[in-house]
Enzyme design. Sequence first.
Site, PDB file in Angstrom:
ATOM      1  N   CYS A 117      11.017 -11.118  -7.104  1.00 24.10           N
ATOM      2  CA  CYS A 117      10.655 -11.044  -8.511  1.00 24.10           C
ATOM      3  C   CYS A 117       9.283 -10.432  -8.718  1.00 24.10           C
ATOM      4  O   CYS A 117       8.306 -11.130  -8.971  1.00 24.10           O
ATOM      5  CB  CYS A 117      10.751 -12.426  -9.126  1.00 24.10           C
ATOM      6  SG  CYS A 117      12.450 -12.996  -9.058  1.00 24.10           S
ATOM      7  N   TYR A 163       0.790  -1.229   0.000  1.00 22.12           N
ATOM      8  CA  TYR A 163       0.000   0.000   0.000  1.00 22.12           C
ATOM      9  C   TYR A 163       0.823   1.281   0.000  1.00 22.12           C
ATOM     10  O   TYR A 163       0.414   2.300   0.564  1.00 22.12           O
ATOM     11  CB  TYR A 163      -1.082   0.010   1.091  1.00 22.12           C
ATOM     12  CG  TYR A 163      -0.684  -0.500   2.463  1.00 22.12           C
ATOM     13  CD1 TYR A 163      -1.224  -1.695   2.935  1.00 22.12           C
ATOM     14  CD2 TYR A 163       0.181   0.205   3.279  1.00 22.12           C
ATOM     15  CE1 TYR A 163      -0.899  -2.173   4.192  1.00 22.12           C
ATOM     16  CE2 TYR A 163       0.506  -0.257   4.539  1.00 22.12           C
ATOM     17  CZ  TYR A 163      -0.040  -1.448   4.986  1.00 22.12           C
ATOM     18  OH  TYR A 163       0.287  -1.911   6.229  1.00 22.12           O
TER      19      TYR A 163
END
Length: 427
Positions: free
Chosen positions: A350, A324
């Site tokens: 990744c 967030y």
Amino acid sequence: MRTNSNGRLEIGGCDVIGLAEKYGTPLYVIDEQTIRNICKDYKSAFSKYEKVKMLYASKALCNTAVSSIVASEGFGFDAVSGGEIFTIYKSGADMSKVLFNGNNKSFDEISLALDLGVGRISVDNFFEISLLNELAKSKSVDILLRITPGIECHTHEYIQTGQIDSKFGFDLSQIDEAVELILTECENLTLRGLHAHIGSQIFETKVFSDEIEILVKELARINEKYNLKLDEINIGGGIGVKYTENDCPPSIYETAEKILTSLEKAIEKYKIDPPALILEPGRSIISTSGVTLYTIGSSKQVPNGTKYVAIDGGMADNPRPAMYGADYSAFIVNKEEISLQKVTIAGRFCESGDILIKNINLPNPEEGDILCVLNTGAYNYSMASNYNRVQKPAMVLVNNSQSDIIEIRETLEDLISHDVIPDRLKK
Ligand SMILES: *Cc1c(COP(=O)(O)O)cnc(C)c1O
């Protein structure tokens, strides 16, 4: 954190570079004295009000060592799962000071809570009233009613509405039905008070005043209407902390002043006996007590663009920036703040979104430097994952120049310890 006479940085009296060398990175470092000081601040800020109880919101960081520290400061716990309840129990804490809270507690979790002697259960919905009543057949259970006070806060600003759409708690219009159900059909449930929690990372203390007004008003109304003596209001947690220079949270003392003044006013206005006031701070207890140490590895300069500097951790040990957009401050421990360069700290996982800090000024970050990210005590370890099958970091507790491991770094064997290959797949 301070610089010692040799110009080296220390936390809890331990050399920061020394910690990285001894325990490896990424490393969560928790400063015991900071936790204790904040707990003491909470107690002294609210000491004017006699009937105050502090519960540490475990979900911010839950393990046995931190639980035992917080418990030794006289705090109880707000727990939200069987796992947290078990951890608190194993830390040796007084289970009568634990409140079990959550919008979908399972049968097994409630059974565990009752078996281990959890002191309060915050009942969240109608389904749970029946479930709990069924489980409480053999013993009496003290409960709070979790309500949605209709105050929604979005960190800095907030909106107030008559009804809000929340997955937690009873809407104000459903309280009477819940109380009636408890009084008429649940003889083993004892309603003790009301519970609410309005949000997290709150900087605007006025939302607590509004919340208290609603809780006291409802408490007075229920007591009058049903001739009850409910005497607990739990206002939840949510007090904000300073992650970066842009954050200006009020101090615990200012917050306490506002909360206590509002409570006194509401008590007078609704003519009730002073109820017990329960607080559930999580982030504000543990956030500033923690830092994370990382080692810088590769760098990449995008031609005419961003310079990325990669660390040996990221979204699996601190998911908040990727999840967030949370902001953090950081610095390089082994270098002075000169000839600063604007860089972006990239995690090693990744996902393009695995960026820990965008556009931060650091002194020529290079491979092998130790990066210290501040304020990572809350919602880092507790939200950590094994994404990319990377081992979770170790956690070390520092105090009085001593360092002790409180979470062992995961090993490769740990990662496969729950894997099972069915016989039919074996050659
Ligand atoms: C998350 C939560 C808290 C703690 O919130 P912080 O922002 O960490 O202080 C307290 N009470 C309840 C019910 C919560 O859900």
